[in-house]
Motif scaffolding. Structure first.
Motif, PDB file in Angstrom:
ATOM      1  N   SER A  96       0.831  -1.210   0.000  1.00 14.18           N
ATOM      2  CA  SER A  96       0.000   0.000   0.000  1.00 14.18           C
ATOM      3  C   SER A  96       0.862   1.256   0.000  1.00 14.18           C
ATOM      4  O   SER A  96       0.576   2.227  -0.705  1.00 14.18           O
ATOM      5  CB  SER A  96      -0.928   0.007   1.215  1.00 14.18           C
ATOM      6  OG  SER A  96      -1.794  -1.105   1.210  1.00 14.18           O
ATOM      7  N   ALA A  97       1.936   1.223   0.794  1.00 14.79           N
ATOM      8  CA  ALA A  97       2.819   2.391   0.877  1.00 14.79           C
ATOM      9  C   ALA A  97       3.507   2.656  -0.447  1.00 14.79           C
ATOM     10  O   ALA A  97       3.548   3.804  -0.925  1.00 14.79           O
ATOM     11  CB  ALA A  97       3.857   2.187   1.978  1.00 14.79           C
ATOM     12  N   THR A  98       4.036   1.615  -1.087  1.00 16.67           N
ATOM     13  CA  THR A  98       4.800   1.822  -2.316  1.00 16.67           C
ATOM     14  C   THR A  98       3.917   2.042  -3.539  1.00 16.67           C
ATOM     15  O   THR A  98       4.294   2.774  -4.454  1.00 16.67           O
ATOM     16  CB  THR A  98       5.739   0.631  -2.571  1.00 16.67           C
ATOM     17  OG1 THR A  98       4.981  -0.587  -2.535  1.00 16.67           O
ATOM     18  CG2 THR A  98       6.835   0.580  -1.525  1.00 16.67           C
ATOM     19  N   ASN A  99       2.756   1.417  -3.567  1.00 11.32           N
ATOM     20  CA  ASN A  99       1.878   1.567  -4.727  1.00 11.32           C
ATOM     21  C   ASN A  99       0.921   2.752  -4.619  1.00 11.32           C
ATOM     22  O   ASN A  99       0.498   3.289  -5.654  1.00 11.32           O
ATOM     23  CB  ASN A  99       1.052   0.291  -4.937  1.00 11.32           C
ATOM     24  CG  ASN A  99       1.831  -0.809  -5.616  1.00 11.32           C
ATOM     25  OD1 ASN A  99       2.007  -0.806  -6.826  1.00 11.32           O
ATOM     26  ND2 ASN A  99       2.326  -1.750  -4.825  1.00 11.32           N
ATOM     27  N   MET A 100       0.581   3.166  -3.382  1.00 14.58           N
ATOM     28  CA  MET A 100      -0.477   4.168  -3.257  1.00 14.58           C
ATOM     29  C   MET A 100      -0.164   5.326  -2.305  1.00 14.58           C
ATOM     30  O   MET A 100      -0.349   6.476  -2.682  1.00 14.58           O
ATOM     31  CB  MET A 100      -1.795   3.498  -2.862  1.00 14.58           C
ATOM     32  CG  MET A 100      -2.328   2.581  -3.959  1.00 14.58           C
ATOM     33  SD  MET A 100      -4.013   1.998  -3.687  1.00 14.58           S
ATOM     34  CE  MET A 100      -4.977   3.484  -3.961  1.00 14.58           C
ATOM     35  N   PHE A 101       0.293   5.065  -1.076  1.00 15.04           N
ATOM     36  CA  PHE A 101       0.461   6.161  -0.123  1.00 15.04           C
ATOM     37  C   PHE A 101       1.341   7.273  -0.706  1.00 15.04           C
ATOM     38  O   PHE A 101       0.922   8.428  -0.804  1.00 15.04           O
ATOM     39  CB  PHE A 101       1.114   5.674   1.181  1.00 15.04           C
ATOM     40  CG  PHE A 101       0.319   4.700   1.999  1.00 15.04           C
ATOM     41  CD1 PHE A 101      -0.990   4.355   1.654  1.00 15.04           C
ATOM     42  CD2 PHE A 101       0.884   4.120   3.119  1.00 15.04           C
ATOM     43  CE1 PHE A 101      -1.709   3.449   2.417  1.00 15.04           C
ATOM     44  CE2 PHE A 101       0.171   3.206   3.889  1.00 15.04           C
ATOM     45  CZ  PHE A 101      -1.126   2.867   3.531  1.00 15.04           C
ATOM     46  N   VAL A 102       2.564   6.903  -1.047  1.00 14.50           N
ATOM     47  CA  VAL A 102       3.535   7.908  -1.500  1.00 14.50           C
ATOM     48  C   VAL A 102       3.097   8.523  -2.822  1.00 14.50           C
ATOM     49  O   VAL A 102       3.166   9.746  -3.016  1.00 14.50           O
ATOM     50  CB  VAL A 102       4.938   7.284  -1.622  1.00 14.50           C
ATOM     51  CG1 VAL A 102       5.937   8.302  -2.170  1.00 14.50           C
ATOM     52  CG2 VAL A 102       5.406   6.771  -0.253  1.00 14.50           C
ATOM     53  N   LEU A 139       8.738   0.991  -7.778  1.00 11.63           N
ATOM     54  CA  LEU A 139       9.108  -0.044  -6.814  1.00 11.63           C
ATOM     55  C   LEU A 139       7.883  -0.864  -6.427  1.00 11.63           C
ATOM     56  O   LEU A 139       7.942  -2.105  -6.351  1.00 11.63           O
ATOM     57  CB  LEU A 139       9.725   0.600  -5.574  1.00 11.63           C
ATOM     58  CG  LEU A 139      10.040  -0.350  -4.406  1.00 11.63           C
ATOM     59  CD1 LEU A 139      11.040  -1.427  -4.829  1.00 11.63           C
ATOM     60  CD2 LEU A 139      10.562   0.435  -3.207  1.00 11.63           C
ATOM     61  N   GLY A 140       6.765  -0.188  -6.188  1.00 15.25           N
ATOM     62  CA  GLY A 140       5.538  -0.886  -5.830  1.00 15.25           C
ATOM     63  C   GLY A 140       5.087  -1.852  -6.917  1.00 15.25           C
ATOM     64  O   GLY A 140       4.611  -2.963  -6.620  1.00 15.25           O
ATOM     65  N   THR A 141       5.237  -1.442  -8.166  1.00 15.45           N
ATOM     66  CA  THR A 141       4.852  -2.320  -9.279  1.00 15.45           C
ATOM     67  C   THR A 141       5.721  -3.574  -9.312  1.00 15.45           C
ATOM     68  O   THR A 141       5.231  -4.692  -9.543  1.00 15.45           O
ATOM     69  CB  THR A 141       4.962  -1.561 -10.612  1.00 15.45           C
ATOM     70  OG1 THR A 141       4.061  -0.446 -10.586  1.00 15.45           O
ATOM     71  CG2 THR A 141       4.613  -2.449 -11.788  1.00 15.45           C
ATOM     72  N   GLN A 142       7.008  -3.397  -9.082  1.00 10.07           N
ATOM     73  CA  GLN A 142       7.899  -4.554  -9.029  1.00 10.07           C
ATOM     74  C   GLN A 142       7.500  -5.501  -7.891  1.00 10.07           C
ATOM     75  O   GLN A 142       7.472  -6.727  -8.057  1.00 10.07           O
ATOM     76  CB  GLN A 142       9.346  -4.089  -8.828  1.00 10.07           C
ATOM     77  CG  GLN A 142       9.950  -3.340 -10.006  1.00 10.07           C
ATOM     78  CD  GLN A 142      10.379  -4.256 -11.129  1.00 10.07           C
ATOM     79  OE1 GLN A 142      10.479  -5.472 -10.956  1.00 10.07           O
ATOM     80  NE2 GLN A 142      10.633  -3.703 -12.300  1.00 10.07           N
ATOM     81  N   LEU A 143       7.164  -4.943  -6.739  1.00 13.81           N
ATOM     82  CA  LEU A 143       6.768  -5.766  -5.590  1.00 13.81           C
ATOM     83  C   LEU A 143       5.417  -6.434  -5.820  1.00 13.81           C
ATOM     84  O   LEU A 143       5.208  -7.588  -5.424  1.00 13.81           O
ATOM     85  CB  LEU A 143       6.714  -4.899  -4.328  1.00 13.81           C
ATOM     86  CG  LEU A 143       8.045  -4.296  -3.865  1.00 13.81           C
ATOM     87  CD1 LEU A 143       7.817  -3.335  -2.707  1.00 13.81           C
ATOM     88  CD2 LEU A 143       9.038  -5.385  -3.482  1.00 13.81           C
TER      89      LEU A 143
END
Length: 294
Positions: A75-81, A166-170
């Motif tokens: 959630s943090a890497t894909n949306m929060f930031v 980064l979120g997409t990779q994760l």
């Protein structure tokens, strides 16, 4: 080289249109409202849409407790930031160029994939990444002087793009044993909580009733963006290699530039048209099937 199925194309095309025209729509919203409040309202109104979809499809809401840390990290890497940084930057940048800065994400994704995850890309995939990067540079051609006065907001948009990459990779690598719609529901709900809390802390003195135009932007984002586009993106991101899923959406900033020019009167230059051609090359390099030998 993995190509898109018919189902993935059926998600990608409306996703591209929905996200592309949303840049001038969001610009209207943040022009009338504090940016975090605008985003928080859109998210909170989008949550019931996702609830209705989950109930209709009889999908579970539960995420096993042992997977909560991973859910928070995704959630943090894909949306929060992404949502915090890009919506603040959008208030101070043109709608089209904010879209372009946000969609430097495919370049960051390719670099992070090679650096952090030892992803091997074909020569054609690297050609696509290079074409996308060159296209972004051309799209920013006429903005360097103007953006020089707002370096902090340019940096904020780039931080948003890099974190989303980064979120997409994760997301591609996650083993969370939940449906994508369930994951989307929780990521959206958690982001709504974060955005709402930040708006209370930073913008409470600026709160006021939205104008009719701002309400239109809020409802569009709630229903179309959070009710459909984010879910479609998570499906694509989980089902395609990161470089394919990221470069496949490079038409979104093109639509952002064109729709912002049409609705907001932002200028389009010859460099913009050249950049659009380069982005088409990038998409083709990654998504079109390779010829079989012989």
């Amino acid at each position: 080289m993995e190509t898109l199925t018919r189902r993935q194309w059926a998600l990608l095309i409306p996703l591209t249109i929905a996200w592309g025209i949303n840049w001038p729509i969001m610009k209207v919203g943040v022009g009338d409202m504090p940016p975090l409040a605008f985003r928080a309202m859109s998210l909170w109104l989008g949550v019931p849409v996702l609830v209705a979809v989950l109930l209709t499809m009889r999908l579970p809401f539960r995420v096993p407790r042992r997977h909560w840390p991973e859910l928070l990290w995704l959630s943090a890497t894909n949306m929060f930031v992404w949502h915090v940084c890009i919506i603040i930057a959008l208030r101070h940048l043109s709608g089209g160029r904010a879209a372009i800065l946000g969609y430097t994400m495919p370049v960051f994704s390719a670099i992070l994939g090679a650096w952090l995850f030892n992803t091997r890309l074909s020569a054609r995939a690297w050609m696509g990444v290079a074409a996308a990067a060159l296209g972004v540079a051309f799209l920013l051609w006429h903005e360097f002087t103007g953006l020089a006065g707002s370096p902090g907001f340019v940096a904020l948009a780039l931080v948003a793009a890099a974190t989303w990459a980064l979120g997409t990779q994760l997301l591609r690598r996650t083993q969370l044993p939940v449906p994508t719609l369930t994951l989307s529901f929780w990521m959206t709900t958690l982001t709504a909580l974060v955005m709402g809390a930040l708006s209370v802390l930073a913008e409470r003195s600026e709160w006021h009733a939205p104008s009719p135009a701002a309400w239109g932007a809020i409802v569009y984002n709630a229903v179309v963006i959070f009710g459909f586009a984010h879910v479609a993106w998570f499906v694509l991101a989980r089902g395609l290699p990161p470089v394919a899923s990221t470069i496949s959406v490079m038409m979104i900033p093109v639509l952002g530039v064109l729709s912002s020019a049409l609705w907001l009167g932002e200028a389009i230059y010859w460099q913009d048209w050249l950049a659009m051609a380069l982005l088409m090359v990038a998409i083709g390099a990654v998504l079109l099937p390779a010829r079989s030998p012989g």
